[in-house]
Design a protein around this motif. Structure first.
Motif, short mmCIF file in Angstrom:
data_model
loop_
_atom_site.label_atom_id
_atom_site.label_comp_id
_atom_site.label_asym_id
_atom_site.label_seq_id
_atom_site.Cartn_x
_atom_site.Cartn_y
_atom_site.Cartn_z
N ALA A 1 -7.49 1.46 4.95
CA ALA A 1 -8.18 0.30 5.22
C ALA A 1 -7.27 -0.88 5.50
CB ALA A 1 -9.50 0.26 4.73
N THR A 2 -6.74 -1.22 4.42
CA THR A 2 -6.08 -2.37 4.06
C THR A 2 -4.69 -1.98 3.42
OG1 THR A 2 -6.78 -2.89 1.95
CG2 THR A 2 -8.00 -3.71 3.79
N LEU A 3 -3.70 -2.97 3.65
CA LEU A 3 -2.19 -2.90 3.03
C LEU A 3 -2.15 -3.98 2.34
CD1 LEU A 3 0.48 -1.39 2.58
CD2 LEU A 3 1.09 -2.27 4.89
N LEU A 4 -1.81 -4.17 1.05
CA LEU A 4 -1.96 -5.39 0.39
C LEU A 4 -0.38 -5.08 -0.49
CD1 LEU A 4 -4.87 -5.85 0.88
CD2 LEU A 4 -4.74 -7.22 -1.15
N TYR A 5 0.14 -6.00 -0.71
CA TYR A 5 1.34 -6.05 -1.53
C TYR A 5 1.40 -6.51 -3.00
CZ TYR A 5 4.03 -4.41 2.61
OH TYR A 5 4.39 -3.73 3.71
N SER A 6 2.35 -5.89 -3.72
CA SER A 6 2.22 -6.49 -5.26
C SER A 6 2.89 -7.63 -5.39
CB SER A 6 2.91 -5.27 -6.11
OG SER A 6 4.39 -5.29 -5.70
N SER A 7 2.75 -8.45 -6.25
CA SER A 7 3.26 -9.67 -6.57
C SER A 7 4.94 -9.73 -6.28
CB SER A 7 2.93 -10.47 -7.91
OG SER A 7 3.51 -9.78 -8.82
N GLY A 8 5.68 -8.66 -6.68
CA GLY A 8 7.10 -8.78 -6.66
C GLY A 8 7.73 -9.23 -7.58
N THR A 9 7.24 -9.56 -9.11
CA THR A 9 7.61 -10.46 -9.97
C THR A 9 9.13 -9.57 -10.57
OG1 THR A 9 6.16 -9.75 -11.63
CG2 THR A 9 5.76 -11.92 -10.29
N THR A 10 8.90 -8.24 -10.31
CA THR A 10 10.00 -7.49 -11.14
C THR A 10 10.78 -6.57 -9.98
OG1 THR A 10 8.44 -5.42 -11.30
CG2 THR A 10 8.50 -6.85 -13.16
N GLY A 11 10.81 -7.05 -8.69
CA GLY A 11 11.39 -6.50 -7.65
C GLY A 11 11.03 -6.65 -6.54
N LYS A 12 11.44 -6.23 -5.32
CA LYS A 12 10.85 -6.20 -4.08
C LYS A 12 9.14 -5.85 -4.16
CE LYS A 12 13.85 -7.48 -1.20
NZ LYS A 12 13.95 -8.76 -0.38
N PRO A 13 8.37 -6.62 -3.33
CA PRO A 13 6.78 -6.15 -3.47
C PRO A 13 6.72 -4.84 -2.77
CG PRO A 13 7.10 -8.55 -2.79
CD PRO A 13 8.53 -7.93 -2.94
N LYS A 14 5.77 -4.11 -3.37
CA LYS A 14 5.25 -2.77 -2.89
C LYS A 14 4.19 -2.84 -2.22
CE LYS A 14 5.16 -1.03 -7.24
NZ LYS A 14 5.48 -2.04 -7.98
N GLY A 15 3.88 -2.05 -0.94
CA GLY A 15 2.74 -2.15 0.09
C GLY A 15 1.79 -0.92 -0.83
N ILE A 16 0.55 -1.70 -1.01
CA ILE A 16 -0.54 -0.61 -1.79
C ILE A 16 -1.38 -0.34 -0.66
CG2 ILE A 16 -2.20 -1.13 -3.40
CD1 ILE A 16 -0.44 -3.18 -4.95
N VAL A 17 -1.55 1.14 -0.57
CA VAL A 17 -2.53 1.64 0.56
C VAL A 17 -4.04 1.75 -0.15
CG1 VAL A 17 -2.85 3.58 1.88
CG2 VAL A 17 -0.70 2.80 1.77
N LEU A 18 -4.81 0.99 0.40
CA LEU A 18 -6.22 1.13 -0.15
C LEU A 18 -7.10 1.85 1.15
CD1 LEU A 18 -6.49 -2.52 -1.82
CD2 LEU A 18 -6.86 -0.20 -3.02
N THR A 19 -7.91 2.42 0.62
CA THR A 19 -8.62 3.27 1.65
C THR A 19 -10.19 2.72 1.74
OG1 THR A 19 -9.63 4.94 0.22
CG2 THR A 19 -7.32 5.55 0.97
N HIS A 20 -10.63 3.29 3.17
CA HIS A 20 -12.21 2.97 3.32
C HIS A 20 -13.00 3.41 2.05
CE1 HIS A 20 -11.88 1.56 7.50
NE2 HIS A 20 -11.04 2.23 7.30
N ASN A 21 -12.57 4.50 1.57
CA ASN A 21 -13.50 5.17 0.41
C ASN A 21 -13.25 4.46 -1.08
OD1 ASN A 21 -15.30 7.17 -0.65
ND2 ASN A 21 -13.79 7.68 -2.09
N ASN A 22 -11.69 3.97 -1.26
CA ASN A 22 -11.52 2.96 -2.25
C ASN A 22 -12.36 1.67 -2.27
OD1 ASN A 22 -7.87 3.46 -2.08
ND2 ASN A 22 -9.56 4.60 -3.33
#
Length: 508
Positions: free
Chosen positions: A162-183
């Protein structure tokens, strides 16, 4: 046909009985009914579909908070498109990374940033670019006026993104976080139940909506309960104080509450109509908790969540709200504390917080090895947070594992030291960091903001800390600053402080 798990379809069941009811009122008095938002979301979904955007395609958005941006989020859910919100503060190099990694089919930006984003979109061959200003103007809303509004909610499986958000990246490149409709659905459903949201609630919404707090927690509670909102583009103390008597609930980061306490017009009478104040996204200092209760007679409800999991725990709506604790696991969420080898630890032991439940994200975007590393074989997610469960099952966070300070071979948990520092006279707020030390390897440095008209002294602070904690936990140095560096959600940026003061103890 199997059940449609599209989150918009679930919201729409609530909308249909409330179309003539107010969903939100802006700070300048503009009123949006449920029907207005539903119709706008439908036309925006139609526009994107007619433009060739398909279910599963990413829609990257860097725009100021507005009712139109809310409608775009709902339009993406409705069409099965993936909403990818971006902090408006991000600059060209950061946007280059996010666009390159997410590979959006659409970018939506403000006219003011078009000269930066336009060339980026062309360089990366992003096929569609629309503009959206805070007042609702721009090509996106203009073109949507004539778009097909009959697009039904796209069928989505429970595991579809449903959405793609990214981590803050304080310890490296930000990671895309896959959140589903059910999540997102199970997270919102649990909070509506846990916090008692109903159609009679009016939420004071002053949070940004590119982050889970304002986007999923706040909006999810309102839209799934049929409530309403008073809508501010950003937190403004005077406006919040003025609006509180018209609202029933408020969500905020700890900074919001400290600012309210600093306003003489924020009184018990001002807060009397609010049934629930909720705090999250950063630790709530115990002195703020107690000062707020003294001022208003109400106890702030603190909870714990993260982008990868939405909400995990909450102090109870009815029952003990413990200062310094983030409460009990929410329904459907399992919490355990483990050592570095993954073995479960007993009550009262500090260790790594692991979480399992339908609220937990599906995967890191295109990073299968990272996903595998952060999940245990039995399906628990390693949060990277350190915590402890008490005898009543309440969780307390003692810090991030990356923020753990190891001094002379002994573990120092920042939250423990910060609690002591925040309780000292003359201290407005405090944080501690680990800095390289020639003898101990690493040692504690405290960074403090003094209270107005107070002049705390370094030697006094260190001595007072040693009276309450073992000597190795006490700061070796104290640095005084006007304010602590924070990210958009109020979290102290310890990585910034560590860089700034990395040579402080080596120079002695």
């Amino acid at each position: 046909m199997p059940e449609n798990h599209n989150l918009y379809a679930r919201f729409h069941k609530i909308f249909t009985d409330r179309l003539d009811k107010t969903l939100l009122v802006t700070d300048n008095g503009d009123e949006w009914r449920y029907a207005d938002v539903d119709s706008s979301a439908a036309r925006l979904a139609g526009l994107l579909a007619q433009s060739g955007v398909k279910p599963g395609d990413r829609v990257s958005v860097q725009a100021a908070k507005s009712p139109a941006l809310l409608c775009l989020y709902l339009a993406c859910l409705r069409g099965g498109f993936v909403f990818h919100p971006l902090n408006p503060a991000y600059q060209a190099a950061e946007l280059d990374y996010f666009f390159s990694d997410a590979e959006p089919a659409v970018v939506v930006c403000d006219d003011a940033t078009l000269d930066v984003i336009g060339p980026l979109a062309k360089q990366l061959s992003i096929p569609r670019l629309f503009t959206l200003a805070q007042d609702g103007s721009g090509t996106l809303m203009e073109l949507a006026r004539d778009a097909d509004a009959d697009l039904a909610s796209a069928y989505r499986d429970r595991h579809d993104m449903a959405t793609l958000l990214y981590s803050s990246g304080t310890t490296g490149k930000p990671k895309g976080i896959v959140l589903t409709h059910n999540n997102l659905y199970v997270g919102a459903r649990a909070l509506v139940q846990a916090w008692g949201f109903t159609e009679d609630d009016i939420l004071l919404h002053a949070l940004p909506i590119y982050h889970i707090h304002g986007l999923f927690v706040a909006l999810g509670c309102v839209l799934l309960s049929g409530g309403a909102m008073r809508w501010l583009p950003a937190f403004n103390t005077e406006k919040v104080v003025a609006l509180l008597p018209d609202c029933t609930t408020m969500m905020g980061v700890p900074t919001y509450y400290t600012r309210l306490l600093g306003n003489k017009d924020f009184t018990r009478e001002t807060a009397a109509h609010i049934r629930l104040f909720i705090s999250g996204s950063a630790p709530l200092p115990a002195p703020t908790f107690h000062a707020f209760e003294d001022r208003t007679g109400q106890r702030i409800l603190e909870r714990y969540g993260m982008t990868e999991t939405n909400m995990n725990t909450s102090n109870p709506l009815r029952g003990a709200r413990k200062p310094g604790s983030v409460g009990l696991p929410l329904p459907g969420v399992e919490i355990r504390i483990c050592d570095c080898a993954g073995a479960a630890l007993p009550t009262g032991a500090i260790g790594n917080i692991q979480v399992r439940g339908e609220n937990v994200f599906r995967e890191y975007w295109r990073r299968p090895e990272q996903t595998q590393d952060d999940f245990t074989q039995d399906g628990f997610f390693n949060t990277g947070d350190l915590g402890v469960l008490d005898e009543d099952g309440y969780l307390s966070i003692v810090g991030r594992s990356k923020d753990l300070i190891i001094s002379g071979g002994l573990n120092v948990y920042p939250a423990e030291v910060e609690r002591v520092l925040n309780g000292l006279d003359g201290v407005s707020e405090a944080t501690v960091i680990g800095i390289p030390h020639a003898d101990f390897g690493e040692a504690v440095v405290a960074v403090l903001v003094p209270r107005p008209n107070a002049s705390p002294q370094e030697d006094t602070i260190i001595a007072a800390t040693k009276q309450k904690l073992a000597g190795y936990k006490a700061p070796k140095r104290v640095v005084f600053v006007d304010e602590l560096p924070r990210n958009a959600m109020g979290k102290v940026q310890k990585n910034v402080l560590r860089r700034e003061y990395q040579h402080l103890l080596l120079q002695q």
